[in-house]
Design an enzyme around this catalytic site. Structure first.
Site, PDB file in Angstrom:
ATOM      1  N   GLY A 131       0.815  -1.219   0.000  1.00  0.00           N
ATOM      2  CA  GLY A 131       0.000   0.000   0.000  1.00  0.00           C
ATOM      3  C   GLY A 131       0.845   1.264   0.000  1.00  0.00           C
ATOM      4  O   GLY A 131       2.083   1.220  -0.029  1.00  0.00           O
ATOM      5  N   ILE A 150       1.366   3.782   2.291  1.00  0.00           N
ATOM      6  CA  ILE A 150       2.234   4.097   3.428  1.00  0.00           C
ATOM      7  C   ILE A 150       3.488   3.233   3.359  1.00  0.00           C
ATOM      8  O   ILE A 150       4.616   3.716   3.492  1.00  0.00           O
ATOM      9  CB  ILE A 150       1.502   3.864   4.769  1.00  0.00           C
ATOM     10  CG1 ILE A 150       0.319   4.837   4.901  1.00  0.00           C
ATOM     11  CG2 ILE A 150       2.455   4.008   5.943  1.00  0.00           C
ATOM     12  CD1 ILE A 150      -0.532   4.608   6.141  1.00  0.00           C
ATOM     13  N   ARG A 165     -10.033   6.089   4.454  1.00  0.00           N
ATOM     14  CA  ARG A 165     -11.291   6.815   4.197  1.00  0.00           C
ATOM     15  C   ARG A 165     -11.137   7.669   2.929  1.00  0.00           C
ATOM     16  O   ARG A 165     -10.035   7.999   2.500  1.00  0.00           O
ATOM     17  CB  ARG A 165     -11.673   7.683   5.387  1.00  0.00           C
ATOM     18  CG  ARG A 165     -10.738   8.831   5.674  1.00  0.00           C
ATOM     19  CD  ARG A 165     -11.277   9.715   6.782  1.00  0.00           C
ATOM     20  NE  ARG A 165     -10.223  10.590   7.293  1.00  0.00           N
ATOM     21  CZ  ARG A 165     -10.432  11.731   7.909  1.00  0.00           C
ATOM     22  NH1 ARG A 165     -11.673  12.139   8.127  1.00  0.00           N
ATOM     23  NH2 ARG A 165      -9.436  12.468   8.350  1.00  0.00           N
ATOM     24  N   ARG A 211     -13.143   8.958  10.168  1.00  0.00           N
ATOM     25  CA  ARG A 211     -12.386   7.702  10.218  1.00  0.00           C
ATOM     26  C   ARG A 211     -13.222   6.571  10.832  1.00  0.00           C
ATOM     27  O   ARG A 211     -13.069   5.412  10.462  1.00  0.00           O
ATOM     28  CB  ARG A 211     -11.088   7.887  11.014  1.00  0.00           C
ATOM     29  CG  ARG A 211     -10.126   8.866  10.343  1.00  0.00           C
ATOM     30  CD  ARG A 211      -8.840   8.971  11.111  1.00  0.00           C
ATOM     31  NE  ARG A 211      -7.961  10.022  10.601  1.00  0.00           N
ATOM     32  CZ  ARG A 211      -7.903  11.256  11.097  1.00  0.00           C
ATOM     33  NH1 ARG A 211      -8.675  11.617  12.097  1.00  0.00           N
ATOM     34  NH2 ARG A 211      -7.079  12.145  10.584  1.00  0.00           N
ATOM     35  N   GLY A 223      -3.860   1.226  10.732  1.00  0.00           N
ATOM     36  CA  GLY A 223      -5.132   1.217   9.986  1.00  0.00           C
ATOM     37  C   GLY A 223      -6.240   1.841  10.814  1.00  0.00           C
ATOM     38  O   GLY A 223      -6.351   1.601  12.018  1.00  0.00           O
ATOM     39  N   ASN A 224      -7.063   2.642  10.172  1.00  0.00           N
ATOM     40  CA  ASN A 224      -8.106   3.401  10.894  1.00  0.00           C
ATOM     41  C   ASN A 224      -9.401   2.632  11.078  1.00  0.00           C
ATOM     42  O   ASN A 224      -9.722   1.777  10.271  1.00  0.00           O
ATOM     43  CB  ASN A 224      -8.387   4.692  10.116  1.00  0.00           C
ATOM     44  CG  ASN A 224      -7.366   5.765  10.460  1.00  0.00           C
ATOM     45  OD1 ASN A 224      -7.014   5.929  11.612  1.00  0.00           O
ATOM     46  ND2 ASN A 224      -6.900   6.486   9.456  1.00  0.00           N
ATOM     47  N   ASP A 238      -0.197  13.000  14.486  1.00  0.00           N
ATOM     48  CA  ASP A 238      -0.848  14.196  15.043  1.00  0.00           C
ATOM     49  C   ASP A 238       0.156  15.002  15.873  1.00  0.00           C
ATOM     50  O   ASP A 238       0.152  16.240  15.842  1.00  0.00           O
ATOM     51  CB  ASP A 238      -2.046  13.776  15.899  1.00  0.00           C
ATOM     52  CG  ASP A 238      -2.933  12.802  15.139  1.00  0.00           C
ATOM     53  OD1 ASP A 238      -3.466  13.188  14.095  1.00  0.00           O
ATOM     54  OD2 ASP A 238      -3.053  11.639  15.572  1.00  0.00           O
ATOM     55  N   HIS A 256      -7.332   9.254  17.502  1.00  0.00           N
ATOM     56  CA  HIS A 256      -6.827   9.732  16.201  1.00  0.00           C
ATOM     57  C   HIS A 256      -8.049   9.999  15.332  1.00  0.00           C
ATOM     58  O   HIS A 256      -8.442   9.192  14.488  1.00  0.00           O
ATOM     59  CB  HIS A 256      -5.920   8.671  15.571  1.00  0.00           C
ATOM     60  CG  HIS A 256      -5.462   9.043  14.188  1.00  0.00           C
ATOM     61  ND1 HIS A 256      -4.674  10.137  13.929  1.00  0.00           N
ATOM     62  CD2 HIS A 256      -5.703   8.485  12.982  1.00  0.00           C
ATOM     63  CE1 HIS A 256      -4.444  10.226  12.635  1.00  0.00           C
ATOM     64  NE2 HIS A 256      -5.065   9.231  12.040  1.00  0.00           N
TER      65      HIS A 256
HETATM   66  P1  NAD Z   1      -3.665   1.806   0.840  1.00  0.00           P
HETATM   67  O1  NAD Z   1      -5.051   1.522   0.357  1.00  0.00           O
HETATM   68  O2  NAD Z   1      -2.728   2.515  -0.059  1.00  0.00           O
HETATM   69  O3  NAD Z   1      -2.955   0.446   1.254  1.00  0.00           O
HETATM   70  C1  NAD Z   1      -3.581  -0.453   2.113  1.00  0.00           C
HETATM   71  C2  NAD Z   1      -3.028  -1.816   1.756  1.00  0.00           C
HETATM   72  O4  NAD Z   1      -3.505  -2.729   2.720  1.00  0.00           O
HETATM   73  C3  NAD Z   1      -3.478  -2.319   0.400  1.00  0.00           C
HETATM   74  O5  NAD Z   1      -2.332  -2.708  -0.359  1.00  0.00           O
HETATM   75  C4  NAD Z   1      -4.360  -3.521   0.729  1.00  0.00           C
HETATM   76  O6  NAD Z   1      -4.253  -4.550  -0.245  1.00  0.00           O
HETATM   77  C5  NAD Z   1      -3.790  -3.946   2.069  1.00  0.00           C
HETATM   78  N1  NAD Z   1      -4.701  -4.710   2.922  1.00  0.00           N
HETATM   79  C6  NAD Z   1      -6.018  -4.524   3.117  1.00  0.00           C
HETATM   80  N2  NAD Z   1      -6.495  -5.451   3.986  1.00  0.00           N
HETATM   81  C7  NAD Z   1      -5.440  -6.203   4.358  1.00  0.00           C
HETATM   82  C8  NAD Z   1      -5.295  -7.315   5.221  1.00  0.00           C
HETATM   83  N3  NAD Z   1      -6.337  -7.847   5.872  1.00  0.00           N
HETATM   84  N4  NAD Z   1      -4.062  -7.852   5.367  1.00  0.00           N
HETATM   85  C9  NAD Z   1      -3.009  -7.342   4.729  1.00  0.00           C
HETATM   86  N5  NAD Z   1      -3.094  -6.305   3.866  1.00  0.00           N
HETATM   87  C10 NAD Z   1      -4.302  -5.746   3.703  1.00  0.00           C
HETATM   88  O7  NAD Z   1      -3.824   2.560   2.239  1.00  0.00           O
HETATM   89  P2  NAD Z   1      -2.703   3.371   3.044  1.00  0.00           P
HETATM   90  O8  NAD Z   1      -2.715   4.776   2.553  1.00  0.00           O
HETATM   91  O9  NAD Z   1      -1.437   2.618   3.067  1.00  0.00           O
HETATM   92  O10 NAD Z   1      -3.406   3.416   4.491  1.00  0.00           O
HETATM   93  C11 NAD Z   1      -3.592   2.233   5.238  1.00  0.00           C
HETATM   94  C12 NAD Z   1      -4.430   2.518   6.486  1.00  0.00           C
HETATM   95  O11 NAD Z   1      -3.728   3.418   7.340  1.00  0.00           O
HETATM   96  C13 NAD Z   1      -5.774   3.185   6.217  1.00  0.00           C
HETATM   97  O12 NAD Z   1      -6.753   2.617   7.086  1.00  0.00           O
HETATM   98  C14 NAD Z   1      -5.531   4.633   6.581  1.00  0.00           C
HETATM   99  O13 NAD Z   1      -6.717   5.308   6.922  1.00  0.00           O
HETATM  100  C15 NAD Z   1      -4.621   4.468   7.757  1.00  0.00           C
HETATM  101  N6  NAD Z   1      -3.812   5.635   8.129  1.00  0.00           N
HETATM  102  C16 NAD Z   1      -3.631   5.866   9.466  1.00  0.00           C
HETATM  103  C17 NAD Z   1      -2.849   6.916   9.876  1.00  0.00           C
HETATM  104  C18 NAD Z   1      -2.642   7.195  11.333  1.00  0.00           C
HETATM  105  O14 NAD Z   1      -2.017   8.220  11.667  1.00  0.00           O
HETATM  106  N7  NAD Z   1      -3.083   6.361  12.262  1.00  0.00           N
HETATM  107  C19 NAD Z   1      -2.235   7.746   8.923  1.00  0.00           C
HETATM  108  C20 NAD Z   1      -2.426   7.480   7.574  1.00  0.00           C
HETATM  109  C21 NAD Z   1      -3.227   6.413   7.178  1.00  0.00           C
HETATM  110  C1  LMR Z   2      -4.363  10.890   8.615  1.00  0.00           C
HETATM  111  O1  LMR Z   2      -4.467  11.385   9.732  1.00  0.00           O
HETATM  112  O2  LMR Z   2      -3.831  11.494   7.657  1.00  0.00           O
HETATM  113  C2  LMR Z   2      -4.855   9.475   8.378  1.00  0.00           C
HETATM  114  O3  LMR Z   2      -5.485   8.983   9.507  1.00  0.00           O
HETATM  115  C3  LMR Z   2      -5.710   9.355   7.177  1.00  0.00           C
HETATM  116  C4  LMR Z   2      -7.054   9.990   7.376  1.00  0.00           C
HETATM  117  O4  LMR Z   2      -8.056   9.312   7.148  1.00  0.00           O
HETATM  118  O5  LMR Z   2      -7.121  11.156   7.751  1.00  0.00           O
END
Ligand code: NAD
Ligand code: LMR
Length: 365
Positions: free
Chosen positions: A14, A16, A92, A98, A130-131, A159, A187
């Site tokens: 993905g 990140i 999202r 979220r 993951g959110n 944050d 978050h």
């Molecule tokens: P993305 O869609 O680019 O990548 C997510 C990846 O996860 C995809 O490649 C998908 O195939 C894989 N995936 C889905 N379900 C899975 C599972 N059960 N097992 C293994 N892999 C799985 O998304 P991203 O931009 O990398 O973001 C990932 C998550 O992180 C999202 O939920 C996003 O909201 C969250 N996020 C959280 C924060 C935070 O500060 N807490 C910050 C940014 C993003």
């Molecule tokens: C963020 O804070 O950038 C991530 O949690 C992605 C989102 O849904 O805002």
């Protein structure tokens, strides 16, 4: 040379992870003298893309990258892991909160928690990204009854970093000279970015900025930063999230600087009157691989009100996922050794993964 440590990462193909994996392989996360084994986990449809990423990692010839294995089975991918980064989940889109992701994402973390309980290293450190990250961490932890809830954390370092970066830009200070900011709560758009204890060059921040700007503009800007990035970029933050993951894990493992602290989503022990058991962001100090909530901060009414709003949101999220939270702590007495599979032994920690999962090159086998 130190023995390699195992890092299991979901969502490895993905957005990140695309920034994260290369930083980990250079030693930014744990240390520049610590070899790593990457156990990369994806859903079956993303395995081919993951293979491409593994090839790129190999092509970087990182000295610390001991080996890479690829998995579409979480139980297998988490085997023996010392660190688990749970990133794989749906992000999202525009105009969503979220917690609207709960129905889709929460069940993933229940299954993963159960597998971590059985297959990960007993001293594993888990970061949920993951959110909605706090509630997913709660679910994963409650489904891992043999591990301590203190081994599970949720990412609120992004944050915390946003607070530093935006404050630095506003004041002209360098982020490294700003100390003791804190992010409390979820978050989510209820999180509270607290500058009441913060200093720049040792002087209180709130004597250097307009308090009205802090209350009316700054707090809301941090709360909605994720949404602003989605609106501008069409995708949620990725590179800054990867950097925050590096910082979170680095500090947890190596410690926070003496004169400062950081913010982490952790299980509440009731400190500051926050409901016990929810995963809530607190200011913490880390040392020798452990973290401790910073105690004794004076909380004024303004801050208390905001902290309570975020606590209540987390309590309501907990109610929504109640069926994924086992009440009884059933101790699993399964010995890790019965989980070991036959195959190629990677190095002598007794862990074997099926041969087919190693990248087919001389270097990694
Ligand atoms: P993305 O869609 O680019 O990548 C997510 C990846 O996860 C995809 O490649 C998908 O195939 C894989 N995936 C889905 N379900 C899975 C599972 N059960 N097992 C293994 N892999 C799985 O998304 P991203 O931009 O990398 O973001 C990932 C998550 O992180 C999202 O939920 C996003 O909201 C969250 N996020 C959280 C924060 C935070 O500060 N807490 C910050 C940014 C993003
Ligand atoms: C963020 O804070 O950038 C991530 O949690 C992605 C989102 O849904 O805002």
């Amino acid at each position: 040379m130190k023995r390699p440590v195992r890092i299991a990462i979901t969502g490895a193909a993905g957005s990140i992870s695309h920034s994260l994996l290369f930083k980990i392989a250079t030693g930014e996360m744990i240390g520049r003298d610590q070899p790593v084994i990457l156990q990369l986990i994806e859903i079956p449809q993303a395995m081919e893309a993951l293979r491409g990423i593994a090839m790129e990692l190999e092509d970087c010839a990182f000295p610390l990258l001991h080996s890479i294995s690829l998995h579409d089975d979480f139980e297998e991918g988490v085997l023996g892991a010392h660190y688990v980064l749970l990133i794989g989940a749906k992000p999202r889109g525009p105009n969503m909160e979220r917690n609207e992701l709960i129905a889709t994402n929460a069940p993933i973390f229940a299954r993963q928690g159960q597998a971590i309980n059985k297959f990960a290293n007993r001293d594993v450190k888990v970061l949920v990204v993951g959110n909605p990250a706090n509630t997913n961490a709660l679910i994963a932890s409650r489904n891992s009854p043999d591990l301590s809830p203190a081994q599970f954390t949720a990412l609120t370092r992004l944050d915390h970093n946003r607070t530093l970066g935006i404050l630095a830009n506003h004041t002209g200070a360098n982020p490294k000279d700003i100390r003791r900011v804190a992010v409390w709560g979820n978050h989510s758009s209820t999180q509270f970015s607290d500058l009441h204890h913060a200093t720049i060059y040792g002087s209180p921040v709130l004597q250097q900025v307009d308090e009205n700007w802090y209350r009316e503009t700054f707090i809301g800007k941090i709360q909605s930063r994720g949404a602003a990035i989605i609106a501008a970029r069409g995708h949620s933050s990725a590179a800054s999230a990867a950097q925050a993951i590096i910082h979170h894990m680095h500090d947890w493992i190596n410690g926070t600087p003496e004169s400062d602290w950081t913010s982490m989503g952790i299980v509440s022990d009731g400190s500051y009157g926050i409901a016990k058991g929810i995963f809530y962001s607190f200011p913490v100090r880390c040392d020798y691989g452990r973290y401790q909530i910073v105690q004794g901060l004076e909380i004024q009414d303004f801050a208390r009100e905001k902290m309570t709003i975020s606590q209540n949101e987390l309590l309501s999220e907990m109610e929504t996922v109640a069926e994924l939270l086992p009440r009884e702590t059933e101790k699993s007495h399964q010995n890790l050794s019965v989980c070991l599979r036959s195959g190629t032994t990677l190095y002598d920690d007794g862990i074997s993964l099926p041969d087919k999962h190693y990248l087919q090159t001389d270097r990694v086998r």
